[in-house]
Design a protein around this motif. Structure first.
Motif, short mmCIF file in Angstrom:
data_model
loop_
_atom_site.label_atom_id
_atom_site.label_comp_id
_atom_site.label_asym_id
_atom_site.label_seq_id
_atom_site.Cartn_x
_atom_site.Cartn_y
_atom_site.Cartn_z
N GLY A 1 16.56 4.61 -18.71
CA GLY A 1 17.03 5.49 -19.77
C GLY A 1 16.32 5.33 -21.10
N ASN A 2 15.80 4.15 -21.38
CA ASN A 2 15.14 3.91 -22.67
C ASN A 2 13.65 4.22 -22.65
OD1 ASN A 2 14.32 1.89 -20.99
ND2 ASN A 2 14.93 0.20 -22.35
N GLY A 3 13.18 4.90 -21.60
CA GLY A 3 11.77 5.25 -21.49
C GLY A 3 10.92 4.18 -20.82
N SER A 4 11.53 3.07 -20.47
CA SER A 4 10.79 2.04 -19.74
C SER A 4 10.80 2.36 -18.24
CB SER A 4 11.42 0.66 -20.01
OG SER A 4 12.77 0.65 -19.59
N GLU A 5 10.09 1.51 -17.49
CA GLU A 5 9.94 1.79 -16.05
C GLU A 5 9.95 0.48 -15.26
OE1 GLU A 5 7.02 4.83 -14.40
OE2 GLU A 5 6.04 2.94 -13.87
N LEU A 6 10.59 0.53 -14.11
CA LEU A 6 10.65 -0.61 -13.20
C LEU A 6 9.98 -0.20 -11.89
CD1 LEU A 6 11.94 -3.50 -13.21
CD2 LEU A 6 13.84 -2.49 -11.93
N THR A 7 9.02 -1.03 -11.41
CA THR A 7 8.26 -0.67 -10.21
C THR A 7 8.18 -1.85 -9.25
OG1 THR A 7 6.89 0.85 -11.51
CG2 THR A 7 6.10 0.27 -9.32
N PRO A 8 9.03 -1.87 -8.23
CA PRO A 8 8.85 -2.86 -7.16
C PRO A 8 7.75 -2.42 -6.20
CG PRO A 8 10.82 -1.56 -6.76
CD PRO A 8 10.26 -1.07 -8.07
N ARG A 9 7.06 -3.40 -5.62
CA ARG A 9 5.94 -3.11 -4.71
C ARG A 9 5.89 -4.15 -3.60
NH1 ARG A 9 0.33 -0.76 -5.60
NH2 ARG A 9 -0.79 -1.35 -3.70
N VAL A 10 5.58 -3.69 -2.37
CA VAL A 10 5.39 -4.58 -1.22
C VAL A 10 4.07 -4.22 -0.55
CG1 VAL A 10 6.27 -5.34 1.01
CG2 VAL A 10 7.86 -4.83 -0.85
N ASP A 11 3.24 -5.23 -0.27
CA ASP A 11 1.97 -5.06 0.44
C ASP A 11 2.00 -5.89 1.71
OD1 ASP A 11 0.36 -3.48 -1.58
OD2 ASP A 11 0.86 -5.24 -2.78
N TRP A 12 1.62 -5.26 2.82
CA TRP A 12 1.59 -5.95 4.12
C TRP A 12 0.22 -5.75 4.75
CZ3 TRP A 12 0.65 -3.21 8.68
CH2 TRP A 12 0.72 -3.97 9.87
N SER A 13 -0.26 -6.76 5.42
CA SER A 13 -1.53 -6.63 6.16
C SER A 13 -1.48 -7.48 7.42
CB SER A 13 -2.72 -7.05 5.29
OG SER A 13 -2.65 -8.42 4.96
N TYR A 14 -2.27 -7.08 8.38
CA TYR A 14 -2.35 -7.79 9.66
C TYR A 14 -3.80 -7.86 10.09
CZ TYR A 14 -2.22 -8.67 14.68
OH TYR A 14 -2.46 -9.17 15.95
N ARG A 15 -4.17 -9.01 10.61
CA ARG A 15 -5.52 -9.21 11.16
C ARG A 15 -5.37 -9.89 12.51
NH1 ARG A 15 -10.53 -9.02 8.90
NH2 ARG A 15 -9.56 -8.63 6.88
N SER A 16 -5.93 -9.26 13.56
CA SER A 16 -5.81 -9.85 14.90
C SER A 16 -6.74 -11.05 15.02
CB SER A 16 -6.14 -8.80 15.96
OG SER A 16 -7.46 -8.33 15.84
N GLY A 17 -6.60 -11.79 16.13
CA GLY A 17 -7.26 -13.07 16.28
C GLY A 17 -8.77 -13.00 16.30
N PHE A 18 -9.41 -14.13 15.94
CA PHE A 18 -10.87 -14.20 15.91
C PHE A 18 -11.32 -15.65 16.01
CE2 PHE A 18 -9.24 -14.06 11.62
CZ PHE A 18 -9.88 -15.11 10.97
N PHE A 19 -12.57 -15.82 16.46
CA PHE A 19 -13.21 -17.13 16.51
C PHE A 19 -13.95 -17.39 15.21
CE2 PHE A 19 -12.82 -16.17 21.06
CZ PHE A 19 -12.31 -17.37 21.53
N MET A 20 -14.10 -18.65 14.86
CA MET A 20 -14.74 -19.02 13.61
C MET A 20 -16.25 -19.20 13.73
SD MET A 20 -12.75 -19.17 11.01
CE MET A 20 -10.98 -19.03 10.70
N ASP A 21 -16.76 -19.32 14.95
CA ASP A 21 -18.20 -19.55 15.10
C ASP A 21 -18.73 -18.81 16.32
OD1 ASP A 21 -17.21 -21.05 17.20
OD2 ASP A 21 -17.76 -22.98 16.35
#
Length: 814
Positions: free
Chosen positions: A721-741
Motif C-alpha cells: 500500500g505504501n508504494g513499496s514492493e515485496l518479491t519472493p523468488r525460487v530458483d531450481w536446477s538439475y544436472r544429471s550424472g557425469f564423470f570427472m575425467d
C-alpha cells in the motif's frame, strides 16, 4: 552390468533413439512456432513504466546483444544464444559468472583447481566441448571475452560480476567471428559503460561463514562529451574445510576488484572508450579433500596375496617380497608405505592377511579421509593478480562504421597445495604462472542495397608470452616441470547477411587463422628418493637430469572456418533458422612429462563441424518467449587428457559425434508472476578411437558432461500500500550424472543432483533502496564440483560445493 552402464541407464542404441526423438519433437516445435505465433502476438508490449515491478522489468526486458559483432535484439539473432541482463543476474544473487551454468542449457562451468591448486580456474564446456586444464600450453575450448577482449587463460577467468550490463552465452562453434578456441562456443561479458549523468550505487552483503561483500559504483559526467565510471568490489568469506595443521580454512574467498572507464562521445559518429581493470585474489587454496586411496600396483603384490618375508621359498597363494626390486613405483601412495616398512621399520604393510596400509605415523591410509578436514602440512595458497587495459574506438562514416579494440592483459599467479592431504610427502604441487597478452582487432561494418546487404570484415592479431614453472615433490622424486611459452595468432574474417526476400536472410562468413607457437621446457630432476636400483619406468632419475631437453620447440598451423545461416521470419515474432558452422581449437605441447623423454610431445588442433536447426518465438503479446534448437556436431581429433605416467597428457585420441537439443522459455502470466525454464539434452558418443589411446574406448563417456540440464524459476511481485514492493523468488536446477575425467573413474562419478536457491526482496517506495534476504543451496545438497585422480598418485580428491548458506543484502542507488 558395470557401474558406468548403470549410471547412464541406456545402451548406445537406446540413447541415439532418444536423441532422434528429441530432434523430432524440437522440429515439431519449430513448425508450431512458425505457424502459430502470428495470431498470438499482434503487437509489441509497451515499455515498462519507471515504477514497474521486478516481474514486469524481467518480462519486458529487450536484451540487445553483439553476438554477430553488431547490436541487435537477442530474439532477432538467428543463433543459439542465452543472454542475461545484469539486473536478472543480481536478482539470482550471483557474484561470479560461473553461476549462470545453473540456468543455461548444456553449459558446464566449474571451478577446477586441478593439480596446481589455483582457486579461480574456469573449466567451461558448452554442448559437450571444452577444456578443464589450466596449463598455458593447452588452449580452452570455450572463448571468454570481456568487452570484446579475449581472455586467453582459464586461471582468473572465474570473473566477478561487478557492474555488468549483460552476459551472453553463444552455443556452438563460433569460428568465423570469434576465431580460435571457440570450438564449443563463447561467453561474452559486457560491462556497463559510463553515461553522461551523475549516478551512484552501493551494495553490501553479509552472510554465513562471515561473508562480507561490498560493491560500489560512481558515474560522473566530466563535461558535455566526457564521462567516467568507477566500479569496485570486495568479496570475503570463510572456507568450509579446516586444515588442522595451521587452522586455515580452505575454500575461502578474499578478492578485490576494480574497474575505471572513460567514455568520450566526441560526436554522434565518433566515440572512444578506455578501461583499466585489476583483480587481486588471495585465498588459502581450494577446498579439496581426500575421499579415497587406490592401493593397486602392477609391480608389488598385484593380486593382494598374503606376503612372505624376503628370501622365503615360493609358496602357492602367497607373495614373496623382493625389495628393492618390487618397489611399487607405479603407485606413490603404496610406495610411501613400502619405503616406511622396509627402510623405516614402520608397520605400514600387513603381511597375513595382506593390508596396504597401517596406523603408524609414517603410514599413509584411511586416517586422512575426510569431507570437512584436511591433514596436510605442505604450503597451501592461491594468489592471483590480474590487470588489463583496453581502448575501443568507434567511428561512423556515412553507412560504414570502423571499430578498433586494443587490449593488454597480464596475469601473475602463485599457487601451491598438498595433494596427499597428510603430513607425509607423497604429492605436493607448486606453480608459478606469468602470462602477458596483447590483442588488436579491427572491424568494418556497414549496409548497402537499401539495407538489404549487411557486411562485416575484419582482422585480428594476438600475441601471448609467459612462463609457467611447476615444482613437484613426490614420494620417489622431486623435480621441476614447465617452461616458457609464446603464441602469435593472425586472422582475417568476413561475414555478409543478405535479405533476398521480405522475410528471409542468408548469412555467410569465413575466417582464416594462422597460429605460431613455441615452448622452451625448463625441467630438471632435483632429488631421487626411489629405493634401490628400481627406478620409475627404468628411467635414470639422477639429480640434474633434464626431464625434457632444454630446446625450444615450435609449431604452426592454420585453418579456415566458414559458416552459413538461413533465417526465415515467419511472422514479426517468430523465426526459424538453419546453420552450418566450423570451429577449431589450437594444438599445443605436453608440458607435464615424467619419466624423462627425449623430445617434447605435441598434439594437433581439434575441429568441430555443427549442423543446427532452431527457432525463436514470442507469444501472447510478448508475454511468452519460447526458443529452441536441435544440433549435430561432428568432432574430430579430440584433445583428450589421459594419464600415461606421473602426469596427465593431452592426446588427439578420437573422433566423436554430439547430438543435442535445447529449449528456453520465459512467461509473464500477469498478477505479478514471472516464470523462466530451460532444458538441455546432450548425447555425445565416440565414433573412432586412435589405437594409441588405450585409456579410452568407444563406450567411454565424455568427461564433465551431463545428459540433462534443467532449470526453472518463479517469482511473484507483490505491491504494498505504501508504494513499496515485496518479491519472493525460487530458483531450481538439475544436472544429471557425469564423470570427472576421460578415464571415467567410477569413484569420482557425480550422481544427478538438484540445487534450490530462494530469496525475498523488499523494494522501498521509489526503488532507490532495497533489502534482499536469501538462501543458496537450500536443500544442502552435497555434490562434487571437481574431482581428481592420478594413475601414479592413486589418490581420489574431491571438491564439494559450498553447503547451505544464508545472506542479507542492502542496495542503494542514486
Amino acid at each position: 552390468m558395470d557401474r558406468a552402464e548403470t549410471y547412464w541407464g541406456m545402451d548406445m542404441m537406446e540413447r541415439f533413439e532418444a536423441s532422434d526423438g528429441m530432434m523430432v519433437a524440437a522440429a515439431a516445435l519449430v513448425a508450431l512456432a512458425a505457424l502459430g505465433a502470428a495470431p498470438a502476438i499482434a503487437q509489441d508490449a509497451s515499455p515498462p513504466p519507471q515504477d514497474a515491478s521486478r516481474a514486469d522489468l524481467l518480462s519486458q526486458q529487450d536484451i540487445v546483444v553483439t553476438a554477430r559483432k553488431r547490436e541487435e535484439r537477442a530474439q532477432e539473432t538467428p543463433i543459439a544464444i542465452s543472454a542475461f541482463s545484469g539486473d536478472s543476474l543480481a536478482a539470482r544473487g550471483l557474484d561470479k559468472v560461473d553461476g549462470i551454468a545453473t540456468f543455461t542449457p548444456n553449459l558446464s562451468f566449474q571451478n577446477n583447481p586441478s593439480f596446481g591448486g589455483a582457486s579461480s580456474s574456469a573449466a567451461i564446456y558448452i554442448r559437450g566441448i571444452g577444456q578443464k586444464e589450466f596449463l598455458p600450453t593447452t588452449e580452452p575450448g570455450v572463448g571468454v571475452y570481456v568487452d570484446g577482449v579475449y581472455v586467453a587463460r582459464s586461471v582468473g577467468a572465474l570473473l566477478d560480476l561487478v557492474d555488468v550490463e549483460r552476459v551472453e552465452v553463444l552455443r556452438g562453434p563460433q569460428g568465423t567471428l570469434f576465431g580460435r578456441n571457440t570450438i564449443g562456443g563463447a561467453l561474452s561479458l559486457t560491462t556497463t559503460r559510463p553515461e553522461n549523468r551523475l549516478a551512484a550505487g552501493v551494495q553490501i552483503t553479509a552472510g554465513r561463514y562471515d561473508r562480507v561483500d561490498a560493491r560500489a559504483m560512481l558515474n560522473v559526467p566530466l563535461g558535455d562529451t566526457l564521462s567516467a565510471r568507477l566500479s569496485v568490489g570486495t568479496f570475503n568469506r570463510d572456507g568450509y574445510v579446516t586444515r588442522l595443521a595451521d587452522g586455515k580454512d580452505l575454500g575461502n574467498v578474499n578478492t578485490k576488484t576494480g574497474r575505471l572507464q572513460l567514455r568520450w562521445e566526441a560526436s554522434p559518429d565518433f566515440e572512444v572508450n578506455l578501461a583499466l581493470d585489476s583483480t587481486d585474489d588471495r585465498s588459502h587454496g581450494p577446498a579439496l579433500t581426500l575421499s579415497g586411496i587406490d592401493y593397486r600396483s602392477a609391480v608389488f603384490n598385484p593380486n593382494g596375496l598374503p606376503m612372505l618375508p624376503p628370501g622365503s621359498p615360493a609358496t602357492p597363494g602367497h607373495y614373496v617380497i623382493d625389495p628393492p626390486f618390487d618397489a611399487p613405483v607405479d603407485n606413490f601412495a603404496l610406495l610411501n608405505n613400502y619405503i616406511a616398512t622396509f627402510l623405516g621399520g614402520q608397520p605400514c604393510l600387513g603381511f597375513a592377511p595382506y593390508s596396504p596400509q597401517g596406523s603408524a605415523a609414517a603410514c599413509y591410509g584411511d586416517q586422512y579421509l575426510s569431507r570437512t578436514q584436511d591433514f596436510g602440512t605442505a604450503p597451501q595458497y592461491s594468489r592471483n593478480k590480474l590487470w588489463g587495459a583496453s581502448g575501443t574506438i568507434e567511428w561512423t562514416i556515412g553507412a560504414v562504421t570502423l571499430k578498433s579494440i586494443t587490449a593488454y592483459r597480464r596475469l601473475d599467479g602463485r599457487f601451491a597445495r598438498d595433494g596427499d592431504h597428510s603430513p607425509l610427502t607423497i604429492t605436493h604441487f607448486y606453480d608459478s604462472l606469468t602470462d602477458k597478452q596483447f590483442s588488436q582487432e579491427l572491424q568494418l561494418t556497414g549496409a548497402t542495397a537499401d539495407n538489404r546487404l549487411k557486411y562485416l570484415v575484419g582482422g585480428y592479431y594476438f600475441n601471448e608470452k609467459g612462463n609457467n614453472i611447476n615444482i613437484l615433490d613426490f614420494t620417489p622424486v622431486n623435480f621441476q616441470s614447465g617452461g616458457r611459452f609464446t603464441t602469435k595468432s593472425y586472422a582475417a574474417f568476413g561475414q555478409l547477411t543478405y535479405t533476398f526476400a521480405e522475410r528471409v536472410d542468408l548469412t555467410a562468413g569465413v575466417r582464416y587463422t594462422k597460429d605460431d607457437k613455441s615452448f622452451l621446457p625448463d625441467q630438471t630432476i632435483f632429488v631421487d628418493r626411489t629405493p634401490g636400483e628400481q627406478l620409475i619406468g627404468g628411467s635414470p632419475n639422477t639429480p640434474k637430469t633434464r626431464v625434457l631437453p632444454y630446446e625450444k620447440v615450435s609449431r604452426g598451423e592454420d585453418d579456415v572456418t566458414p559458416m552459413i545461416n538461413l533465417a526465415w521470419r515467419a511472422t514479426d515474432r517468430a523465426m526459424v533458422y538453419a546453420s552450418y558452422s566450423n570451429g577449431f581449437k589450437s594444438g599445443g605441447f605436453v608440458q607435464r612429462v615424467f619419466p624423462p623423454l627425449a623430445a617434447t610431445p605435441q598434439y594437433d588442433a581439434e575441429k568441430a563441424t555443427a549442423f543446427e536447426l532452431g527457432f525463436k518465438s514470442e507469444w501472447l503479446d510478448r508475454r511468452l518467449t519460447l526458443n529452441g534448437a536441435v544440433f549435430l556436431t561432428k568432432y574430430d581429433d579430440l584433445q583428450v587428457q589421459v594419464f600415461t605416467g606421473v602426469a596427465p597428457v593431452t592426446k588427439n585420441a578420437a573422433r566423436a559425434e554430439i547430438r543435442g537439443a535445447e529449449l528456453e522459455a520465459r512467461l509473464s502470466p500477469g498478477g505479478g508472476f514471472f516464470i523462466e525454464a530451460s532444458a538441455g539434452y546432450l548425447d555425445p558418443a565416440y565414433k573412432k578411437i586412435d589405437p594409441a589411446a588405450t585409456e579410452i574406448t568407444l563406450a567411454s563417456r565424455f568427461e564433465r558432461i551431463s545428459k540433462w540440464t534443467l532449470s526453472a524459476s518463479l517469482l511473484k511481485s507483490i505491491t504494498l500500500g505504501n508504494g513499496s514492493e515485496l518479491t519472493p523468488r525460487v530458483d531450481w536446477s538439475y544436472r544429471s550424472g557425469f564423470f570427472m575425467d576421460a578415464l571415467n573413474t567410477a569413484e569420482l562419478y557425480q550422481d544427478g543432483y538438484h540445487i534450490v536457491n530462494a530469496s525475498i526482496a523488499y523494494d522501498f517506495a521509489g526503488r532507490a533502496f532495497s533489502l534482499i534476504g536469501g538462501v543458496t543451496n537450500l536443500t544442502n545438497s552435497r555434490y562434487t564440483q571437481t574431482g581428481i585422480y592420478g594413475s601414479s598418485f592413486r589418490q581420489y580428491e574431491q571438491l564439494f560445493a559450498r553447503p547451505r548458506e544464508w545472506y542479507v543484502t542492502a542496495k542503494w542507488k542514486l
